[in-house]
Design an enzyme around this catalytic site. Structure first.
Site, PDB file in Angstrom:
ATOM      1  N   ASN A  13      17.196 -62.005  48.390  1.00 64.05           N
ATOM      2  CA  ASN A  13      17.902 -63.069  47.334  1.00 64.05           C
ATOM      3  C   ASN A  13      17.693 -62.023  46.163  1.00 64.05           C
ATOM      4  O   ASN A  13      16.535 -62.434  45.290  1.00 64.05           O
ATOM      5  CB  ASN A  13      17.336 -64.118  47.306  1.00 64.05           C
ATOM      6  N   LYS A  15      18.903 -63.272  43.375  1.00 64.52           N
ATOM      7  CA  LYS A  15      19.140 -64.109  42.349  1.00 64.52           C
ATOM      8  C   LYS A  15      20.162 -63.468  41.187  1.00 64.52           C
ATOM      9  O   LYS A  15      20.885 -62.731  41.306  1.00 64.52           O
ATOM     10  CB  LYS A  15      17.850 -64.484  41.900  1.00 64.52           C
ATOM     11  N   HIS A  99      20.219 -73.205  47.836  1.00 62.23           N
ATOM     12  CA  HIS A  99      18.958 -72.849  47.370  1.00 62.23           C
ATOM     13  C   HIS A  99      18.296 -73.638  46.410  1.00 62.23           C
ATOM     14  O   HIS A  99      19.121 -74.568  45.567  1.00 62.23           O
ATOM     15  CB  HIS A  99      19.061 -71.545  46.547  1.00 62.23           C
ATOM     16  N   GLU A 101      17.134 -73.589  43.568  1.00 61.73           N
ATOM     17  CA  GLU A 101      17.431 -73.365  42.176  1.00 61.73           C
ATOM     18  C   GLU A 101      19.108 -73.900  42.057  1.00 61.73           C
ATOM     19  O   GLU A 101      19.310 -74.361  40.919  1.00 61.73           O
ATOM     20  CB  GLU A 101      17.247 -72.021  41.814  1.00 61.73           C
ATOM     21  N   GLU A 171      11.863 -73.030  52.599  1.00 62.43           N
ATOM     22  CA  GLU A 171      11.385 -72.456  51.124  1.00 62.43           C
ATOM     23  C   GLU A 171      10.770 -73.658  50.567  1.00 62.43           C
ATOM     24  O   GLU A 171      11.222 -74.414  49.788  1.00 62.43           O
ATOM     25  CB  GLU A 171      12.668 -72.106  50.322  1.00 62.43           C
ATOM     26  N   GLY A 177       8.681 -67.880  43.506  1.00 61.66           N
ATOM     27  CA  GLY A 177       8.507 -67.327  42.365  1.00 61.66           C
ATOM     28  C   GLY A 177       7.227 -67.650  41.584  1.00 61.66           C
ATOM     29  O   GLY A 177       6.955 -67.372  40.408  1.00 61.66           O
ATOM     30  N   SER A 217       7.681 -66.523  47.407  1.00 62.03           N
ATOM     31  CA  SER A 217       6.598 -65.268  47.244  1.00 62.03           C
ATOM     32  C   SER A 217       6.024 -64.744  48.546  1.00 62.03           C
ATOM     33  O   SER A 217       4.928 -64.344  48.438  1.00 62.03           O
ATOM     34  CB  SER A 217       5.281 -66.255  46.427  1.00 62.03           C
TER      35      SER A 217
END
Ligand code: PGA
Length: 257
Positions: A13, A15, A99, A101, A171, A177, A217
Site C-alpha cells: 500500500n 499510500k 482503510h 486512514e 489491520e 505506521g 508495521s
C-alpha cells in the site's frame, strides 16, 4: 498461510507516496530482486495518478495492480472522486476499501465501506477490505465485538458468488505506521476470528478459501513469523513496500516452505 486452500497475497500500500515518474524504476528494481517462481501473488496498491504507468511497468514485473479507494457512486457530480468503472477501464484488479486512514481522515463509515465493497464487486474488482481496532478498543476488550461488526457490515448483501473475490485485511490501528506490530499470535487470533465470522455467514468451504491478510508495521524482519501462522494468508504492507529490498524480502518470506 495455507496454500492448499487459499491464495497467499503480498500487497503493498503505497499510500500517498511515489510519483508517476518513480513507478518504472521501482518495478524494474523489484523484478530483479524477486525470483520468477513464486507461490504468492504480489500486488501494489498505488495512488490513482500512478495507475496508468503501474499497469504497464508493474505488470511487466509480474505484479498485480490495485487502487487505494474508489467512490461508492457509479458516476456523476462527485468532484474529485474516482469511480470503480474508471479503475476497471484501466484493468486494475484490486481496490483497498475502508482503510483506517480513510475512515479516520475522510469520514468513511462501515456503511459507506459496505457500499464501496458492493460497487467494486459488481464491476468485477476485487476489494481488499480493511478492518481493525484502535488501541483503546483493544484495552477495553472490544476487539472481537468490533471486528465482528466491521466484517458483517462490510459484507452485508455480498452474495456467496461474490465473496470468493473478497480479500480481508486485519489491520489493528495501533500497529499501522507505528512500528508496533501485533505479535504473530495476536494477529493470528483475530484472523481466525474473521474466518469464523465468514464461516458463519457463508459456510466452511468458503471460509477455508478466503484470503485474510495482516497489516500493520509488517516488515522484512517480522514477516516470516507472521506468515507462518495458519490464518495469516499474506500482508498489506505500507512503509516497507516503498523500499524494493524490504518488499522483496517480505515476498520471499511468503515463499517459505
Ligand atoms: P504500515 O501500513 O505497514 O506502514 O504499518 C500498513 C497499512 O496501513 O496498510
Amino acid at each position: 498461510m495455507n496454500r492448499k486452500y487459499r491464495k497467499t497475497i503480498i500487497a503493498g500500500n503505497f499510500k500517498m507516496n511515489k510519483l508517476p515518474s518513480e513507478i518504472r524504476a521501482f518495478a524494474e528494481e523489484l523484478k530483479t530482486l524477486v525470483p520468477r517462481a513464486r507461490w504468492c501473488e504480489t500486488v501494489i496498491c498505488a495512488p490513482f495518478v500512478d495507475l496508468p504507468l503501474g499497469m504497464k511497468y508493474l505488470k511487466e514485473a509480474r505484479i498485480s495492480v490495485g487502487a487505494q479507494n474508489m467512490s461508492e457512486h457509479p458516476k456523476g457530480a462527485y468532484t474529485g472522486e474516482v469511480s470503480g468503472e474508471m479503475l476497471r477501464d484501466l484493468k486494475v484488479k484490486y481496490v483497498i476499501i475502508g482503510h483506517s486512514e480513510r475512515r479516520q481522515y475522510f469520514g468513511e463509515t462501515d456503511l459507506t465501506v459496505n457500499e464501496k465493497v458492493k460497487a467494486a464487486l459488481e464491476l468485477g474488482l476485487q476489494p481488499i477490505v480493511c478492518v481493525g481496532e484502535s488501541a483503546r478498543q483493544r484495552e477495553l476488550g472490544l476487539t472481537e465485538a468490533l471486528i465482528n461488526y466491521q466484517v458483517r457490515a462490510a459484507l452485508a448483501g455480498v452474495t456467496e458468488e461474490q465473496i470468493r473475490k473478497v480479500v480481508i485485511a486485519y489491520e489493528p490501528i495501533w500497529a499501522i505506521g507505528t512500528g508496533n506490530t501485533a505479535t504473530a499470535e495476536q494477529a493470528n487470533e483475530v484472523n481466525r476470528t474473521i474466518r469464523s465470522i465468514i464461516r458463519g455467514l457463508y459456510g466452511a468451504r468458503t471460509a477455508r478459501a478466503t484470503t485474510i491478510l495482516y497489516g500493520g508495521s509488517m516488515n522484512e524482519k517480522n514477516a516470516y513469523e507472521l506468515l507462518a501462522q495458519p490464518d495469516i494468508d499474506g500482508g498489506l504492507i505500507g512503509g516497507a513496500s516503498l523500499v524494493p529490498e524490504k518488499f522483496a524480502a517480505i515476498i520471499n518470506a511468503a515463499n517459505q516452505e
